[in-house]
Motif scaffolding. Structure first.
Motif, PDB file in Angstrom:
ATOM      1  N   HIS A  56       0.851  -1.201   0.000  1.00 39.40           N
ATOM      2  CA  HIS A  56       0.000   0.000   0.000  1.00 39.40           C
ATOM      3  C   HIS A  56       0.883   1.246   0.000  1.00 39.40           C
ATOM      4  O   HIS A  56       0.924   2.023   0.948  1.00 39.40           O
ATOM      5  CB  HIS A  56      -0.943  -0.005   1.204  1.00 39.40           C
ATOM      6  CG  HIS A  56      -1.990  -1.073   1.115  1.00 39.40           C
ATOM      7  ND1 HIS A  56      -2.921  -1.303   2.109  1.00 39.40           N
ATOM      8  CD2 HIS A  56      -2.270  -1.971   0.125  1.00 39.40           C
ATOM      9  CE1 HIS A  56      -3.707  -2.302   1.740  1.00 39.40           C
ATOM     10  NE2 HIS A  56      -3.330  -2.717   0.550  1.00 39.40           N
ATOM     11  N   PRO A  58       2.681   4.404  -2.854  1.00 43.62           N
ATOM     12  CA  PRO A  58       2.391   5.070  -4.137  1.00 43.62           C
ATOM     13  C   PRO A  58       2.791   4.246  -5.356  1.00 43.62           C
ATOM     14  O   PRO A  58       2.044   4.181  -6.334  1.00 43.62           O
ATOM     15  CB  PRO A  58       3.214   6.357  -4.040  1.00 43.62           C
ATOM     16  CG  PRO A  58       3.276   6.651  -2.587  1.00 43.62           C
ATOM     17  CD  PRO A  58       3.372   5.312  -1.918  1.00 43.62           C
ATOM     18  N   ASN A 137       2.408  12.085  -1.217  1.00 44.97           N
ATOM     19  CA  ASN A 137       1.346  11.800  -0.253  1.00 44.97           C
ATOM     20  C   ASN A 137       0.104  11.269  -0.969  1.00 44.97           C
ATOM     21  O   ASN A 137      -0.013  11.329  -2.196  1.00 44.97           O
ATOM     22  CB  ASN A 137       1.017  13.051   0.568  1.00 44.97           C
ATOM     23  CG  ASN A 137       0.501  14.183  -0.306  1.00 44.97           C
ATOM     24  OD1 ASN A 137      -0.656  14.188  -0.751  1.00 44.97           O
ATOM     25  ND2 ASN A 137       1.362  15.156  -0.593  1.00 44.97           N
ATOM     26  N   HIS A 138      -0.828  10.764  -0.184  1.00 42.04           N
ATOM     27  CA  HIS A 138      -1.999  10.086  -0.747  1.00 42.04           C
ATOM     28  C   HIS A 138      -2.785  10.977  -1.704  1.00 42.04           C
ATOM     29  O   HIS A 138      -3.128  10.556  -2.818  1.00 42.04           O
ATOM     30  CB  HIS A 138      -2.908   9.603   0.390  1.00 42.04           C
ATOM     31  CG  HIS A 138      -4.196   9.008  -0.092  1.00 42.04           C
ATOM     32  ND1 HIS A 138      -4.259   7.774  -0.716  1.00 42.04           N
ATOM     33  CD2 HIS A 138      -5.479   9.490  -0.066  1.00 42.04           C
ATOM     34  CE1 HIS A 138      -5.519   7.512  -1.039  1.00 42.04           C
ATOM     35  NE2 HIS A 138      -6.275   8.522  -0.655  1.00 42.04           N
ATOM     36  N   CYS A 141      -1.091  11.618  -5.056  1.00 38.22           N
ATOM     37  CA  CYS A 141      -1.166  10.449  -5.935  1.00 38.22           C
ATOM     38  C   CYS A 141      -2.546  10.327  -6.573  1.00 38.22           C
ATOM     39  O   CYS A 141      -2.662  10.039  -7.771  1.00 38.22           O
ATOM     40  CB  CYS A 141      -0.841   9.178  -5.145  1.00 38.22           C
ATOM     41  SG  CYS A 141       0.859   9.109  -4.534  1.00 38.22           S
TER      42      CYS A 141
END
Length: 313
Positions: A56, A58, A137-138, A141
């Motif tokens: 989990h 990027p 960072n999430h 992405c």
């Protein structure tokens, strides 16, 4: 069989290799095997990336999107090609051709952009490791992936509109396996040079700019890797990035050959083979390249696959 007399004005005739009937069965076997491996390989990567918490990150978030793209990419053309060969039927409806053209173009353009994003991810991981978590960072992405999909479909709508609006004067025979821009442009009974210039501009944006950014990223990566003192560290960095470069070379090389030259200058049979390569063979090879050349993926397969197939906890 005179396909032209039996087809309505709202259909296209996909000639493929109809002038070489002996190629039909080998082509069917090749398509069936390639499509089976594409489904199995990409679905396996998607499941492993989703089910293994260690993946989990990027890099594997982008890889999951690439697998989804490849799965949809081949599904937009191969099932219809297999059906046509089985039934000895060469036609496709106008609506089916439009849908095939838009989806194939959109997913191809999205993959070009996504591969550029993946190269940036590797650049940050190798060249700026201390800032990796902050930069990749999430939400960043998610945004760059959404931008890739949105831009890919936007490009497809523009190119498809330009291609389909060209007058065909009743011409229906598409000298290809599926509806693709270069093959459809050859049906036009008007001067295609102005449209080819506009399509060339869009192709440069979608093909040359991403591949240039990829090459720049890997230039910096190569410099950074060569400064690593540990031989194990250099081998791991080159192994991870090497798989990406193989994918880039296969996909962009064939795509540039097909879309960055006038359709009239493309060899008829060679153009068909190139299209089969980037539309079918490359999506099949992607899972093999990423799983066989990636230590983390191989270990994740060992952890996850027994749980899936043998219900082990």
């Amino acid at each position: 069989m005179n396909w032209a007399n039996e087809s309505s004005a709202r259909e296209f005739i996909l000639l493929g290799f109809s002038d070489r009937p002996w190629l039909q069965m080998p082509l069917f076997v090749l398509l069936l095997i390639s499509y089976t491996f594409t489904i199995f390989g990409n679905v396996s990567i998607m499941m492993v990336c989703i089910l293994d918490p260690k993946l989990h990150t990027p890099m594997y978030f982008f890889l999951t999107n690439l697998s989804i793209l490849d799965l949809c990419y081949t599904t937009s053309t191969v099932p219809h090609m297999l059906t046509n060969i089985c039934l000895n039927k060469k036609t496709i409806s106008y609506g089916g051709c439009v849908a095939q053209l838009i989806i194939f173009l959109a997913l191809g353009a999205t993959e070009c952009l996504l591969l550029a994003v993946m190269s940036f991810d590797r650049y940050v991981a190798v060249c700026k490791p201390l800032h990796y978590v902050v930069i990749m960072n999430h939400w960043f992405c998610v945004r760059v992936v959404a931008f890739s999909w949105f831009t890919g479909f936007g490009n497809s709508v523009l190119q498809s509109s330009l291609t389909l609006n060209m007058p065909r004067c009743g011409r229906q025979e598409v000298d290809h396996f599926f509806c693709e821009v270069p093959a459809l442009l050859k049906l036009s009974c008007a001067d295609t040079k102005p449209i080819e210039s506009e399509l060339f501009f869009f192709s440069v944006l979608i093909l040359l700019i991403p591949v240039t950014l990829i090459l720049i990223s890997y230039g910096f990566i190569a410099q950074a890797v060569l400064r690593i003192r540990s031989a194990e560290g250099r081998r791991k960095a080159f192994g991870t990035c090497g798989s990406h470069m193989v994918v880039v070379s296969l996909f962009f090389g064939t795509g540039i050959y097909m879309y960055l030259q006038p359709p009239s200058s493309t060899s008829k049979d060679w153009g068909k083979m190139v299209s089969l390569f980037y539309g079918i063979i490359t999506p099949m090879l992607n899972p093999l390249i990423y799983s066989l050349r990636n230590k983390d993926m191989k270990e994740a397969f060992k952890r996850v696959m027994p749980k899936i197939f043998f219900c082990k906890k």
